[in-house]
Enzyme design. Structure first.
Site, mmCIF file in Angstrom:
data_model
loop_
_atom_site.group_PDB
_atom_site.id
_atom_site.type_symbol
_atom_site.label_atom_id
_atom_site.label_comp_id
_atom_site.label_asym_id
_atom_site.label_seq_id
_atom_site.Cartn_x
_atom_site.Cartn_y
_atom_site.Cartn_z
ATOM 1 N N THR A 13 0.816 -1.205 0.000
ATOM 2 C CA THR A 13 0.000 0.000 0.000
ATOM 3 C C THR A 13 0.857 1.266 0.000
ATOM 4 O O THR A 13 1.966 1.278 0.552
ATOM 5 C CB THR A 13 -0.887 0.019 1.267
ATOM 6 O OG1 THR A 13 -1.475 1.317 1.404
ATOM 7 C CG2 THR A 13 -0.087 -0.254 2.533
ATOM 8 N N TYR A 69 -1.639 -0.111 10.314
ATOM 9 C CA TYR A 69 -1.900 -0.746 9.018
ATOM 10 C C TYR A 69 -0.684 -0.615 8.102
ATOM 11 O O TYR A 69 -0.177 -1.596 7.558
ATOM 12 C CB TYR A 69 -3.138 -0.120 8.359
ATOM 13 C CG TYR A 69 -3.301 -0.507 6.915
ATOM 14 C CD1 TYR A 69 -3.593 -1.819 6.562
ATOM 15 C CD2 TYR A 69 -3.121 0.432 5.895
ATOM 16 C CE1 TYR A 69 -3.719 -2.191 5.223
ATOM 17 C CE2 TYR A 69 -3.248 0.079 4.560
ATOM 18 C CZ TYR A 69 -3.541 -1.237 4.230
ATOM 19 O OH TYR A 69 -3.651 -1.590 2.911
#
Ligand code: UDP
Length: 337
Positions: free
Chosen positions: A117, A141
């Site tokens: 990501t 995350y």
């Protein structure tokens, strides 16, 4: 030889499985169905319901199906949830990847594609962001994904595995044929919220921050169509099957749209004039996130087909309308334009 897709019943994974199956690849899926749907899988694709970090399960599937490549999507993806439950994220993302890699090494897998990501960059010093930019995640995350990247790098060095780490920017849209799309309850993504407003499921959409130093004051994002993203993974597979070395690449189009432009695109293509409310900045938001896609385009045989915000929004809207029909009829439409 078979490709194992973890998280293949989820949003991005299901597009991947369709793309592989259409290309004539043999595919097998492991998914615990926590956010995925078995109905998203095309006929004939075996699904093993379980955890991608369950080494016995993974080793059994690899052996039974002669798996030689793994594409790993399974994981948790909601940034604010990761703030509330960091250990849950380190379990579902980092620990799961560690176990999956262990099973892969024991089984002699030498190609691994990992779903990462742009959150690994945190607040970038420059945009478009190149892959060489410093990695400074702002959330568990982002860290959980970065730690997985590091493990993969170390495993590749120690065991001769080749990998492609793909760092996604803002993934959006749905299968152009309407077979799969984003169906996870409570999604927070901008385009999803906008099409929910356009289909009357929300009274309005909030724009989080209109005082950023950008041309229209709202944040800027690089949206990539989920089907183009799946094709980037297929390109990664071909690259690794060829003579390509391990690589870490941004996945976006390299073009930014503001939040207001994005909402306007949904209004335009839907013809529905839902309410837009200017709201305070959302804590943790990065102002501008746009990928430098030079390396992706140079290294991979990848030609995006849906590189246009209106197309992405059209597919997202069509999918949302289908979901609504399946739930028993379209909700009352937002006020007509
Ligand atoms: N956003 C917004 N209203 C919403 C949802 C998102 O203004 O209802 C903004 C958000 O503040 C950010 C951008 O849209 O600037 C993209 O947010 P999203 O959650 O889709 O993805 P992120 O870039 O945070 O991963």
């Amino acid at each position: 030889m078979t490709v194992l897709v973890t998280g293949g019943a989820g949003y991005i994974g299901s597009h991947m499985v369709l793309a592989l199956a259409e290309a004539g690849e043999s595919v097998v899926v492991i998914d615990n169905l926590s956010t995925g749907f078995s109905a998203f899988l095309p006929e004939g694709v075996p699904l093993f319901i379980g955890d991608a970090g369950d080494e016995n399960l993974v080793e059994g599937v690899i052996e039974q199906h002669s798996v030689d490549s793994i594409i790993h999507f399974a994981g948790s993806v909601v940034v604010p949830d990761s703030m509330r439950d960091p250990l849950g994220y380190y379990r579902n993302n980092t620990f799961t990847t560690r176990n999956l890699l262990n099973a892969a090494v024991k089984s002699g897998i030498n190609r691994f594609i990992f779903s990462s990501t742009a959150a690994v960059y945190g607040n970038p010093d420059q945009v478009p962001v190149p892959e060489t930019a410093p990695t400074r995640p702002l959330s568990p995350y982002g860290f959980s994904k970065l730690m997985s990247e590091i493990m993969l790098h170390d495993v590749a060095s120690a065991h001769g595995m080749k990998y492609a780490v793909l760092r996604y920017f803002n993934v959006a849209g749905a299968d152009p044929q309407g077979r799969v799309g984003l169906a996870t309850a409570g999604a927070t993504h901008l385009l999803k919220i906008a099409v929910e407003a356009a289909t009357g499921q929300r009274a309005k959409i909030d724009v989080f921050g209109t005082d950023y130093p950008t041309p229209d004051g709202s944040c800027i994002r690089d949206f990539i169509h989920v089907s183009d993203l799946a094709e980037a993974h297929r390109a990664a597979l071909s690259y690794l099957r060829g003579s390509g070395d391990s690589v870490t690449l941004n996945c976006g189009y390299g073009r930014g749209y503001s939040v207001l432009e994005t909402i306007e695109a949904v209004r335009r293509i839907s013809g529905r004039n839902f309410a837009v409310q200017y709201a305070a900045r959302r804590p943790g938001d990065i102002m501008t996130m746009v990928a430098d896609t030079g390396r992706l385009r140079a290294l991979f045989d990848w030609t995006p087909r849906y590189e246009d915000l209106d197309t992405i929004a059209t597919h997202a809207l069509a999918w949302e309308e289908k979901l609504l029909r399946e739930r028993g009829g379209l909700a009352e439409q937002a006020q007509s334009a």
